[in-house]
Design a protein around this motif. Structure first.
Motif, PDB file in Angstrom:
ATOM      1  N   ASN A 155      57.977  -5.944  28.265  1.00  0.00           N
ATOM      2  CA  ASN A 155      57.407  -5.448  27.023  1.00  0.00           C
ATOM      3  C   ASN A 155      57.737  -6.446  25.917  1.00  0.00           C
ATOM      4  O   ASN A 155      58.902  -6.606  25.541  1.00  0.00           O
ATOM      5  CB  ASN A 155      57.987  -4.064  26.679  1.00  0.00           C
ATOM      6  CG  ASN A 155      57.367  -3.453  25.445  1.00  0.00           C
ATOM      7  OD1 ASN A 155      57.298  -4.083  24.395  1.00  0.00           O
ATOM      8  ND2 ASN A 155      56.919  -2.217  25.553  1.00  0.00           N
ATOM      9  N   TYR A 211      57.106  -6.403  22.812  1.00  0.00           N
ATOM     10  CA  TYR A 211      57.485  -5.834  21.514  1.00  0.00           C
ATOM     11  C   TYR A 211      58.986  -5.528  21.479  1.00  0.00           C
ATOM     12  O   TYR A 211      59.678  -5.872  20.521  1.00  0.00           O
ATOM     13  CB  TYR A 211      56.680  -4.563  21.252  1.00  0.00           C
ATOM     14  CG  TYR A 211      56.952  -3.937  19.902  1.00  0.00           C
ATOM     15  CD1 TYR A 211      56.312  -4.401  18.755  1.00  0.00           C
ATOM     16  CD2 TYR A 211      57.841  -2.866  19.768  1.00  0.00           C
ATOM     17  CE1 TYR A 211      56.562  -3.827  17.514  1.00  0.00           C
ATOM     18  CE2 TYR A 211      58.095  -2.284  18.546  1.00  0.00           C
ATOM     19  CZ  TYR A 211      57.449  -2.762  17.420  1.00  0.00           C
ATOM     20  OH  TYR A 211      57.708  -2.205  16.188  1.00  0.00           O
ATOM     21  N   TRP A 212      59.491  -4.841  22.525  1.00  0.00           N
ATOM     22  CA  TRP A 212      60.903  -4.470  22.584  1.00  0.00           C
ATOM     23  C   TRP A 212      61.758  -5.512  23.321  1.00  0.00           C
ATOM     24  O   TRP A 212      62.984  -5.437  23.273  1.00  0.00           O
ATOM     25  CB  TRP A 212      61.077  -3.123  23.292  1.00  0.00           C
ATOM     26  CG  TRP A 212      60.480  -1.947  22.611  1.00  0.00           C
ATOM     27  CD1 TRP A 212      59.475  -1.150  23.079  1.00  0.00           C
ATOM     28  CD2 TRP A 212      60.853  -1.393  21.352  1.00  0.00           C
ATOM     29  NE1 TRP A 212      59.190  -0.145  22.200  1.00  0.00           N
ATOM     30  CE2 TRP A 212      60.024  -0.270  21.111  1.00  0.00           C
ATOM     31  CE3 TRP A 212      61.801  -1.745  20.380  1.00  0.00           C
ATOM     32  CZ2 TRP A 212      60.117   0.503  19.966  1.00  0.00           C
ATOM     33  CZ3 TRP A 212      61.901  -0.971  19.239  1.00  0.00           C
ATOM     34  CH2 TRP A 212      61.069   0.136  19.037  1.00  0.00           C
ATOM     35  N   THR A 223      52.078  -2.462  19.731  1.00  0.00           N
ATOM     36  CA  THR A 223      53.096  -1.742  18.958  1.00  0.00           C
ATOM     37  C   THR A 223      53.010  -0.240  19.191  1.00  0.00           C
ATOM     38  O   THR A 223      54.034   0.428  19.413  1.00  0.00           O
ATOM     39  CB  THR A 223      52.927  -2.039  17.456  1.00  0.00           C
ATOM     40  OG1 THR A 223      53.051  -3.437  17.239  1.00  0.00           O
ATOM     41  CG2 THR A 223      53.961  -1.289  16.633  1.00  0.00           C
ATOM     42  N   VAL A 224      51.799   0.289  19.152  1.00  0.00           N
ATOM     43  CA  VAL A 224      51.611   1.730  19.355  1.00  0.00           C
ATOM     44  C   VAL A 224      52.044   2.124  20.756  1.00  0.00           C
ATOM     45  O   VAL A 224      52.761   3.122  20.956  1.00  0.00           O
ATOM     46  CB  VAL A 224      50.142   2.122  19.103  1.00  0.00           C
ATOM     47  CG1 VAL A 224      49.962   3.624  19.314  1.00  0.00           C
ATOM     48  CG2 VAL A 224      49.714   1.729  17.696  1.00  0.00           C
ATOM     49  N   SER A 261      54.147   0.636  22.657  1.00  0.00           N
ATOM     50  CA  SER A 261      55.594   0.471  22.788  1.00  0.00           C
ATOM     51  C   SER A 261      56.343   1.668  22.219  1.00  0.00           C
ATOM     52  O   SER A 261      57.342   2.126  22.793  1.00  0.00           O
ATOM     53  CB  SER A 261      56.037  -0.815  22.083  1.00  0.00           C
ATOM     54  OG  SER A 261      55.445  -1.945  22.683  1.00  0.00           O
ATOM     55  N   TRP A 262      55.865   2.185  21.095  1.00  0.00           N
ATOM     56  CA  TRP A 262      56.510   3.364  20.517  1.00  0.00           C
ATOM     57  C   TRP A 262      56.253   4.619  21.351  1.00  0.00           C
ATOM     58  O   TRP A 262      57.123   5.494  21.454  1.00  0.00           O
ATOM     59  CB  TRP A 262      56.045   3.566  19.077  1.00  0.00           C
ATOM     60  CG  TRP A 262      56.821   2.730  18.114  1.00  0.00           C
ATOM     61  CD1 TRP A 262      56.426   1.567  17.509  1.00  0.00           C
ATOM     62  CD2 TRP A 262      58.156   2.978  17.668  1.00  0.00           C
ATOM     63  NE1 TRP A 262      57.424   1.077  16.712  1.00  0.00           N
ATOM     64  CE2 TRP A 262      58.511   1.916  16.791  1.00  0.00           C
ATOM     65  CE3 TRP A 262      59.088   3.975  17.924  1.00  0.00           C
ATOM     66  CZ2 TRP A 262      59.747   1.850  16.176  1.00  0.00           C
ATOM     67  CZ3 TRP A 262      60.336   3.906  17.309  1.00  0.00           C
ATOM     68  CH2 TRP A 262      60.649   2.854  16.448  1.00  0.00           C
ATOM     69  N   PHE A 298      58.655   4.413  24.087  1.00  0.00           N
ATOM     70  CA  PHE A 298      60.000   4.731  23.601  1.00  0.00           C
ATOM     71  C   PHE A 298      60.214   6.238  23.513  1.00  0.00           C
ATOM     72  O   PHE A 298      61.313   6.742  23.778  1.00  0.00           O
ATOM     73  CB  PHE A 298      60.222   4.088  22.230  1.00  0.00           C
ATOM     74  CG  PHE A 298      61.610   4.262  21.697  1.00  0.00           C
ATOM     75  CD1 PHE A 298      62.633   3.424  22.119  1.00  0.00           C
ATOM     76  CD2 PHE A 298      61.897   5.260  20.776  1.00  0.00           C
ATOM     77  CE1 PHE A 298      63.926   3.586  21.626  1.00  0.00           C
ATOM     78  CE2 PHE A 298      63.178   5.425  20.280  1.00  0.00           C
ATOM     79  CZ  PHE A 298      64.209   4.582  20.706  1.00  0.00           C
ATOM     80  N   CYS A 299      59.171   6.976  23.144  1.00  0.00           N
ATOM     81  CA  CYS A 299      59.267   8.438  23.004  1.00  0.00           C
ATOM     82  C   CYS A 299      59.226   9.160  24.350  1.00  0.00           C
ATOM     83  O   CYS A 299      59.700  10.300  24.459  1.00  0.00           O
ATOM     84  CB  CYS A 299      58.133   8.957  22.132  1.00  0.00           C
ATOM     85  SG  CYS A 299      58.192   8.437  20.410  1.00  0.00           S
TER      86      CYS A 299
END
Length: 324
Positions: A161, A163-164, A254-255, A257-258, A261-262
């Motif tokens: 990933n 982004y992270w 970005t979306v 990746s979040w 994360f959730c």
């Protein structure tokens, strides 16, 4: 210490506490499954414990460890050896199980709702649940197994990933295809789930107006809680499916990746929903568990709060005597 390491330790700590609590609830139900907790509702609680615990164990390979491991972290060499070009066939098994358990958890939530709905709406349905409970088990396991066959027939691997700067598991079947199968299924199940909860609640209002003593407020809390959990998880799946297939945002990574994360936290909510509701809404379970803890022994049969037979056949949910 790295942020992702701290997050992993944080989630692991409350998960351990949560499963100890879950085990106590399951043990109490299992210990008195032939007396106080012999209804099909409690059979579902035991099935849910097995399903959720195996989901949790499998998620370490399919979700949690990859997500919380930086590309320069301690476990990075392990994930880097399973790239798209150098993966192993066995990796498709935990990957397929990851989605199979996602289906299974939704099926379990659906089953709990279906159990309440059928017993509330129809007379003497408890005996049918007990007679055909094995059918529900077969469906809960069989349908997810069939839906994840494409993952098993392809190759799974760990990707990075950007982004992270962490890892995630992917497949040559392509994630967008996986979500194109998963999302419609979850949407339909959630829609029917919502209908049955609303229908059950209306029926309980009718019973209350007819003179029956029913815990309508408790049932409303259960309905709202399960509705919230299912809707949130379905929303994540719909978002994943939409972004992967249609890329509607200027920064889709970005979306996504979040959302990723959730996902573990959403999964934990789904996992611990059942024991928390059972403990808080079923007075008999909480009282029995508390007495076993205080005395460090199994309570005598007359110390267990049984389900009144009439109520069990009438509403089939957590209706217990408030006093001995």
């Amino acid at each position: 210490m790295d942020f992702f390491v701290l997050m992993f330790l944080f989630t692991l700590s409350y998960q351990i506490v949560g499963f100890v609590f879950y085990f106590v609830i399951a043990y109490v139900v299992w210990k008195f499954r032939k007396t106080a907790f012999k209804s099909s509702f409690f059979h579902l609680i035991l099935l849910g414990f097995i399903l959720n615990f195996t989901t949790f164990l499998n998620s370490f390979l399919s979700l949690r460890l990859p997500m919380f491991t930086k590309t320069s972290g301690f476990l990075a060499p392990f994930f880097l050896q399973f790239t798209k070009e150098h993966s192993e066939k066995w990796l498709c098994i935990p990957h397929a199980l990851h989605f199979a358990f996602a289906y299974g958890q939704y099926n379990f939530n659906f089953g709990v709702c279906l159990n309440r709905w059928t017993i509330i709406k129809f007379n003497n349905f408890e005996t049918r649940w007990k007679a055909y409970f094995w059918v529900f088990i077969v469906v809960t396991i069989g349908v997810p197994a069939a839906l994840v066959i494409p993952i098993l027939l392809n190759t799974s691997y760990y990707s990075q990933n950007e982004y992270w700067n962490t890892f995630y598991i992917d497949s040559t079947f392509d994630r967008k295809n996986i979500y194109m199968i998963l999302t419609p299924y979850l949407a339909v199940v959630t829609g029917v789930h919502i209908y049955m909860n609303i229908s059950s609640y209306r029926k309980m209002i009718e019973l209350a107006k007819s003179g029956f003593s029913v815990p309508d407020k408790r049932f409303l809390v259960i309905s709202f809680y399960v509705f919230t959990v299912d809707m949130f998880l379905t929303t994540l799946s719909v978002a994943n499916c939409t972004i992967l297939n249609f890329q509607p945002f200027t920064d889709n990574l970005t979306v996504l990746s979040w959302i990723a994360f959730c996902t573990p936290f959403a999964s934990d909510v789904l996992t611990f929903c059942s024991p928390l509701l059972t403990f808080t809404m079923c007075h008999s379970v909480s009282v029995t568990a508390s007495k076993m803890k205080r005395r460090n022994m199994v309570p005598a049969p007359d110390e267990v709060y049984p389900v009144p037979a009439v109520m069990s056949q009438t509403i089939g949910v957590s209706i217990f005597r408030e006093n001995k």
